[in-house]
Design a protein around this motif. Structure first.
Motif, PDB file in Angstrom:
ATOM      1  N   SER A 118       0.867  -1.180   0.000  1.00 54.83           N
ATOM      2  CA  SER A 118       0.000   0.000   0.000  1.00 54.83           C
ATOM      3  C   SER A 118       0.900   1.226   0.000  1.00 54.83           C
ATOM      4  N   TYR A 120      -0.159   4.061   1.104  1.00 55.26           N
ATOM      5  CA  TYR A 120      -0.804   4.908   2.108  1.00 55.26           C
ATOM      6  C   TYR A 120      -0.289   4.559   3.497  1.00 55.26           C
ATOM      7  N   ASP A 121       0.449   5.484   4.093  1.00 51.09           N
ATOM      8  CA  ASP A 121       0.897   5.315   5.479  1.00 51.09           C
ATOM      9  C   ASP A 121      -0.237   5.801   6.382  1.00 51.09           C
ATOM     10  N   HIS A 122      -1.084   4.878   6.779  1.00 52.34           N
ATOM     11  CA  HIS A 122      -2.332   5.212   7.477  1.00 52.34           C
ATOM     12  C   HIS A 122      -2.037   5.769   8.871  1.00 52.34           C
ATOM     13  N   THR A 158       3.434  -3.674   8.178  1.00 54.65           N
ATOM     14  CA  THR A 158       2.284  -3.152   8.903  1.00 54.65           C
ATOM     15  C   THR A 158       1.200  -4.215   9.021  1.00 54.65           C
ATOM     16  N   THR A 161      -4.246  -2.437   6.005  1.00 53.98           N
ATOM     17  CA  THR A 161      -4.386  -1.250   5.181  1.00 53.98           C
ATOM     18  C   THR A 161      -5.815  -1.226   4.640  1.00 53.98           C
ATOM     19  N   PHE A 165      -4.598  -1.257  -2.648  1.00 55.09           N
ATOM     20  CA  PHE A 165      -3.331  -1.975  -2.442  1.00 55.09           C
ATOM     21  C   PHE A 165      -2.952  -2.713  -3.715  1.00 55.09           C
ATOM     22  N   THR A 230       4.096  -0.556   3.841  1.00 57.30           N
ATOM     23  CA  THR A 230       3.733   0.800   3.422  1.00 57.30           C
ATOM     24  C   THR A 230       4.981   1.672   3.488  1.00 57.30           C
ATOM     25  N   CYS A 245      -2.602  11.073   5.181  1.00 57.22           N
ATOM     26  CA  CYS A 245      -1.292  10.479   5.428  1.00 57.22           C
ATOM     27  C   CYS A 245      -0.366  11.516   6.066  1.00 57.22           C
TER      28      CYS A 245
END
Length: 260
Positions: A118, A120-122, A158, A161, A165, A230, A245
């Motif tokens: 992913s 996206y660094d959630h 991680t 997500t 992805f 991520t 993010c």
């Protein structure tokens, strides 16, 4: 490495406070800007004639469906399995994400070192569960992880997500049963799916004892523990203001400037 981009867009959505300038169509324009139109398939689910015509104006002939959130995700999973080679890769993209420059390059590198990627660094990974954060694995300001380097970018392993992805078609094929199980409701249960796939110590909140037993058995039967990574910092964000993010400057990259 061949990556197919399967982009789902719908006129419907849950009411959320999002970045006002990034409408769904502008998110799609941003995606085309960063990834190009090659190997892009747009799945227009429950879209109006106006939305479909706007997509066509971008040079794209959308695949029209009326399946809902989980149903349309199952559709693109099966589409990938039926139409692409097992060694190809797929990037499943929802219609409310924006991407930074070099996202394409980062995605390529990430797919070289992990099963699932992913961009996206959630931010849920940085809010303690004890402080009313949504992720039960987060304490002391983060999750237990390891940091990887792909040549140009740093990544972290991680626990979960969203439904945006990438993975290989081979991985998706092998994991289809799990994705089907967690898309049997109107809204996909991505968090729980990734708990099973990455073989986390299960923290399945709100589940009955009967279902907990079934999920423990499902986790035990997963043949290969999947890796999910991520980038840090991220190259994409959900447009909901609450979950932007962290670190990346979403108000200063070129796609934003072009719109304004």
């Amino acid at each position: 490495m061949k990556i197919h981009y399967l982009y789902r867009i719908s006129d419907g959505s849950n009411p959320k406070d999002k970045l006002h300038i990034f409408t769904k169509l502008r998110c799609l324009v941003n995606f085309i800007t960063e990834f190009n139109i090659d190997n892009l398939l747009v799945f227009a689910d429950n879209c109006s004639i106006n939305t479909i015509e706007n997509i066509k104006a971008l040079g794209i002939e959308p695949i029209i469906t009326s399946l809902g959130n989980s149903g349309s995700f199952r559709y693109i999973i099966q589409y990938s399995i039926d139409c692409f080679k097992q060694e190809d890769f797929v990037y499943f993209v929802e219609d409310d994400y924006i991407h930074l420059p070099f996202a394409f390059k980062a995605l390529q590198e990430g797919l070289g070192i992990a099963d699932y990627v992913s961009l996206y660094d959630h931010p849920d990974k940085y809010i303690n569960f004890s402080d009313h954060g949504p992720n039960p694995y987060v304490e002391d300001g983060g999750e237990l992880t390891s940091v990887l380097f792909s040549g140009n970018y740093h990544w972290k392993r991680t626990n979960s997500t969203t439904m945006t992805f990438a993975a290989s078609v081979k991985t998706i094929t092998e994991d289809k049963e799990i994705w089907w199980y967690f898309t049997n409701k109107a809204c996909p249960e991505d968090f729980f799916a990734f708990q099973i796939l990455t073989k986390q110590k299960l923290r399945l909140l709100g589940r009955s004892k009967k279902e907990l037993l079934r999920l423990f058995i499902m986790r035990r039967n997963v043949k290969k523990r999947r890796s999910l990574i991520t980038p840090i910092p991220g190259f994409a964000t959900h447009t909901e203001k609450k979950w932007l993010c962290p670190i990346s400057h979403w108000h200063s990259f070129r796609s934003w400037a072009e719109i304004e």
